[in-house]
Design an enzyme around this catalytic site. Structure first.
Site, mmCIF file in Angstrom:
data_model
loop_
_atom_site.group_PDB
_atom_site.id
_atom_site.type_symbol
_atom_site.label_atom_id
_atom_site.label_comp_id
_atom_site.label_asym_id
_atom_site.label_seq_id
_atom_site.Cartn_x
_atom_site.Cartn_y
_atom_site.Cartn_z
ATOM 1 N N SER A 186 -43.098 -14.818 -11.142
ATOM 2 C CA SER A 186 -42.113 -13.742 -11.192
ATOM 3 C C SER A 186 -40.731 -14.122 -10.690
ATOM 4 C CB SER A 186 -42.618 -12.533 -10.399
ATOM 5 O OG SER A 186 -42.843 -12.874 -9.043
ATOM 6 N N HIS A 214 -46.294 -10.086 -15.621
ATOM 7 C CA HIS A 214 -45.027 -10.291 -16.341
ATOM 8 C C HIS A 214 -45.227 -10.851 -17.745
ATOM 9 C CE1 HIS A 214 -42.119 -9.457 -13.079
ATOM 10 N NE2 HIS A 214 -43.107 -9.849 -12.298
ATOM 11 N N LYS A 245 -44.250 -2.439 -15.573
ATOM 12 C CA LYS A 245 -43.165 -3.313 -16.035
ATOM 13 C C LYS A 245 -42.905 -3.047 -17.515
ATOM 14 C CE LYS A 245 -43.737 -6.688 -12.346
ATOM 15 N NZ LYS A 245 -44.595 -5.852 -11.490
#
Length: 399
Positions: A186, A214, A245
């Protein structure tokens, strides 16, 4: 004579020390919905530090799904999943996530952090015949989960397959070996070498657990994540994902084979001891999965913006490390300089991009982490490149 001091004076001293070292984080306040342009602390700014990769956080279809769920199911789940907190919406979401990830089953948690905490602690809880083999730069939730589990662990060097092989050799006599890695790291945007990890896992009869927080919504077919990107569905045992996210909502989940997921439901502490994910969030997440299943248009836009931003910054002379992802670490190295850079971006250029400093990254590795989204326009990316270049000259970073 003993001087009387306040019991909490040391906290004030610690805060002052953080400020002197350039490690104090200024927490800014958003006053509008998450998006490419937002109002922060009363000022309209270009948002370059959100994980809202696909711009779904304020998508009309997702908002409508959340509102309908409130009308149909109320606001709160009212209980933990194992007592009275499992609603039909939870099972619908879990089924959709399992199909989306091309796995047999999935279990939903209140956050990605809780998903790692629940799954890894369930696997390792009090076991002395299990060892975690953990990537050096794994997310804090993985580190905390292994601590909670109490099982032995060894750490291998970042993306170093020779060191992973060495560590697996050292622990080969353990009955259960669990290799744990982020899929996308990340802070740097580089990818775990999953094909090589899987080969070593098979050689040493180890389980593979991937935190794909991610990766999903960004990599793979329609954003199915890094395991899909490498076509390793039948060779990776557990995939953890977050709904906060690219999906634009909140929550986390773990996907895998049916029996393994059932075991996590029976032993995952956040699943057992914390109230279930709330109905409007679950419904919003269902809508987000459906949007990704139907079209990959937003993913294409995200990558178009990423290429404009990263090429422009590299051409200007910035070090972006080894990112292979929209995560764009603009390396400034010095903590105080990075804090000043972030402040001046906000004050002088109307760009919201927070400084990333120790302990989030090692000392001397401070950076501005930029995160483009599908909701940005190409001209936004060009403005960021021009602003960074001009400010770098002003502060003496570029001579």
């Amino acid at each position: 004579m003993v001087l009387s001091v306040g019991r909490l004076d040391w906290i004030t001293e610690e805060l002052e020390n953080l400020k002197k070292q350039g490690l104090y984080v200024t927490i800014r306040k958003l006053q509008t919905a998450q998006g490419p342009w937002v109002v922060v602390d009363g000022k309209r700014v270009l948002n370059m530090c959100s994980n809202n990769y696909l711009g779904l956080a304020a998508h009309p279809r997702i908002k409508e799904a959340a509102i309908k769920a409130i009308l149909d199911y109320g606001v709160g789940a009212g209980a933990v999943r194992t007592i009275a907190g499992t609603m039909e919406l939870h099972e619908i979401l879990e089924d959709k996530l399992a199909r989306f990830k091309r796995r047999e089953a999935a279990v939903v948690f209140q956050s990605g952090y809780n998903a790692n905490l629940g799954a890894l602690s369930a696997l390792g809880w009090g076991r002395k015949d299990l060892v975690f083999v953990s990537e050096e730069l794994n997310h804090a939730s993985i580190i905390d989960a292994m601590r909670l589990a109490g099982a032995p662990k060894v750490i291998y060097k970042h993306v170093d397959m020779e060191d992973l092989k060495k560590k697996l050799e050292e622990v080969k006599d353990y009955r259960i070996k669990v290799i744990v890695t982020d899929g996308v790291f990340s802070m740097d945007g580089d990818l775990a070498p999953l094909p090589e990890i899987v080969e070593l896992a098979e050689q040493y009869n180890a389980i593979v657990y991937v935190d794909d927080a991610h990766g999903e919504g960004v990599l793979g077919d329609h954003g199915r994540g890094i395991v899909d990107y490498y076509k390793l569905h039948d060779r990776v045992d557990f995939e953890m994902g977050t709904l906060s996210k690219a999906f634009g909502v909140i929550g986390g989940y773990v996907a895998g084979d049916r029996e393994s997921i059932e075991f996590i439901k029976q032993r995952g502490r956040p699943f057992l001891f914390s109230s279930a994910m709330n109905p409007p969030d679950v419904a919003a997440a269902i809508a987000a999965v459906e949007i990704l299943e139907e079209s990959d248009e937003l993913i294409k836009k995200l990558w178009e913006n990423t290429h404009i931003l990263q090429k422009g910054l590299r051409d200007a002379g910035f070090d972006l490390g080894n990112t292979k992802h929209p995560i764009t670490p603009v390396m400034l190295y010095d903590e105080k300089l990075t804090q000043e850079f972030s402040r001046r971006l906000f004050d002088e250029y109307n760009i919201f991009a927070q400084a990333i400093v120790y302990p989030t990254v090692p000392k001397g590795k401070a950076r501005i982490r930029l995160e483009p989204s599908a909701a940005h326009k190409p001209e936004d990316m060009k403005y960021v490149v021009d602003s960074f270049t001009e400010l770098a000259r002003k502060v003496g970073f570029f001579k």
